[in-house]
Design an enzyme around this catalytic site. Structure first.
Site, mmCIF file in Angstrom:
data_model
loop_
_atom_site.group_PDB
_atom_site.id
_atom_site.type_symbol
_atom_site.label_atom_id
_atom_site.label_comp_id
_atom_site.label_asym_id
_atom_site.label_seq_id
_atom_site.Cartn_x
_atom_site.Cartn_y
_atom_site.Cartn_z
ATOM 1 N N ASP A 52 0.932 -1.279 -0.281
ATOM 2 C CA ASP A 52 -0.021 0.160 0.045
ATOM 3 C C ASP A 52 1.046 1.054 0.073
ATOM 4 O OD1 ASP A 52 0.861 -0.353 2.567
ATOM 5 O OD2 ASP A 52 -1.002 -0.118 3.546
ATOM 6 N N SER A 53 2.082 0.963 0.201
ATOM 7 C CA SER A 53 3.210 2.220 -0.033
ATOM 8 C C SER A 53 3.053 2.785 -1.680
ATOM 9 C CB SER A 53 4.449 1.712 0.065
ATOM 10 O OG SER A 53 4.896 0.457 -0.551
ATOM 11 N N ASP A 91 -0.963 -5.823 -0.147
ATOM 12 C CA ASP A 91 -1.593 -5.502 1.017
ATOM 13 C C ASP A 91 -2.953 -5.125 1.256
ATOM 14 O OD1 ASP A 91 0.842 -5.407 2.883
ATOM 15 O OD2 ASP A 91 1.364 -3.233 1.938
ATOM 16 N N LYS A 120 -1.232 -9.301 2.966
ATOM 17 C CA LYS A 120 -0.564 -8.923 4.224
ATOM 18 C C LYS A 120 -1.409 -7.913 4.987
ATOM 19 C CE LYS A 120 3.189 -6.151 3.949
ATOM 20 N NZ LYS A 120 2.587 -4.889 4.712
ATOM 21 N N GLU A 122 -1.781 -5.458 8.757
ATOM 22 C CA GLU A 122 -1.007 -4.691 9.893
ATOM 23 C C GLU A 122 -1.790 -4.943 11.255
ATOM 24 O OE1 GLU A 122 -0.483 -0.743 9.231
ATOM 25 O OE2 GLU A 122 0.403 -1.155 7.097
ATOM 26 N N GLU A 190 8.689 -4.055 10.932
ATOM 27 C CA GLU A 190 9.077 -2.854 10.640
ATOM 28 C C GLU A 190 9.565 -1.997 11.503
ATOM 29 O OE1 GLU A 190 6.096 -1.111 7.491
ATOM 30 O OE2 GLU A 190 7.675 0.855 7.622
#
Ligand code: KIV
Length: 280
Positions: A52-53, A91, A120, A122, A190
């Site tokens: 999602d970056s 993501d 993925k 978070e 991270e």
């Protein structure tokens, strides 16, 4: 230099874990479109992440929070069309797995139908564990993500190293164990201290992937554009830049622009003619 041939088999969770069990390190990189995926795959990386970056790296947002499922699918599909040999994951963006288990299943399913082999997400709290169990029950492999979780930027107070205090570090180790118990095939760490990442990696049987988490993780991930220096400005401390992409590209474009203005581009060889058999 490693250039992959099409005969090499597609990577799977099993072969990633086998690499680590045999003492190898895993290499993961982000990619957001067909050319970046082709370059990453030709370099022989193990895992490509459509992160999602994409929001801050490619779409001009300040952070990952505005990224939507539609944006993720658009970029993931471009990467998937390249049919990379690397394991391909994506993501789940902000709010794609927070509202309900049903919503999380639908969104994760969309990513899998768009070509991802895993998703993925978070965090490691109770709600996340419930969602992860449901995804795994539906046959969707999940990578956890702990430490600096950019989708919670506003509650963690910015892009800061996490887990420096004892209580926070203990909680992170406990959450990592819960992610493994829930069925995650891996946990990404991270921006945490090297020693804490080592503790987590030791405590788990599944592999860890680090970004700003030191050398003791089972593998490393970096953002494509950071490694190649495509953005101007100073990258975070953990980035190693292998190329000054921004300045090299500016120099090339400046040269081309000057060739056009001076009338030396295109040459006859770069043009079609009625008098010769045209070269394609
Ligand atoms: O989206 C992203 O780039 C990430 C990084 C931690 C690799 O999740």
């Amino acid at each position: 230099m490693s250039h992959q041939t099409p005969t090499q088999p597609k990577k799977s969770v099993t072969c990633l874990q086998a690499t680590v069990d045999q003492g190898g390190k895993l290499v993961m990189i982000t990619a957001y479109d067909a050319p970046t995926a082709q370059i990453a795959d030709a370099a022989g990386v193990d895992v490509i992440l459509v992160g999602d970056s994409v929001g801050n790296v490619c779409l001009g947002f300040e952070n990952t929070i505005p990224v939507t499922m539609a944006m993720m699918c658009h970029h993931l599909e471009a990467v998937a069309r390249v049919r990379p040999r690397a394991f391909l994951m994506a993501d789940l963006p902000f709010l794609a797995y927070h509202l309900s288990v049903e919503d999380a299943l639908r969104n994760a399913g969309r990513l899998i139908q768009s070509g991802a082999q895993a998703v993925k997400l978070e965090g490691g709290g109770e709600n996340r564990i419930t969602v992860i169990r449901a995804l795994i029950d539906a046959g969707i492999p999940v990578m956890g993500h702990l430490g600096l979780t950019p989708q919670s930027l506003h509650s963690i107070g910015g892009h800061k190293v996490q887990g420096k205090e004892r209580a926070q570090a203990t909680q992170l180790v406990e959450e990592a164990k819960k992610l493994e118990t829930a069925g995650c095939f891996s946990v990404l760490l991270e921006c945490i201290p090297t020693e804490l990442a080592a503790r987590v990696t030791e405590a788990l049987t599944v592999f860890t992937i680090g970004i700003g988490a030191g050398k003791n993780c089972s593998g490393q991930v970096l953002v494509f554009h950071d490694i190649l220096g495509i953005h101007p400005g100073t990258p975070p401390k953990f980035v190693r830049k292998y190329m000054d992409g921004f300045n090299q590209m500016v120099t090339s474009l400046t040269q081309w622009s000057s060739d056009v203005k001076m009338g030396i581009y295109p040459s006859d060889q770069e043009s079609y003619s009625l008098t010769k058999v045209a070269k394609k």
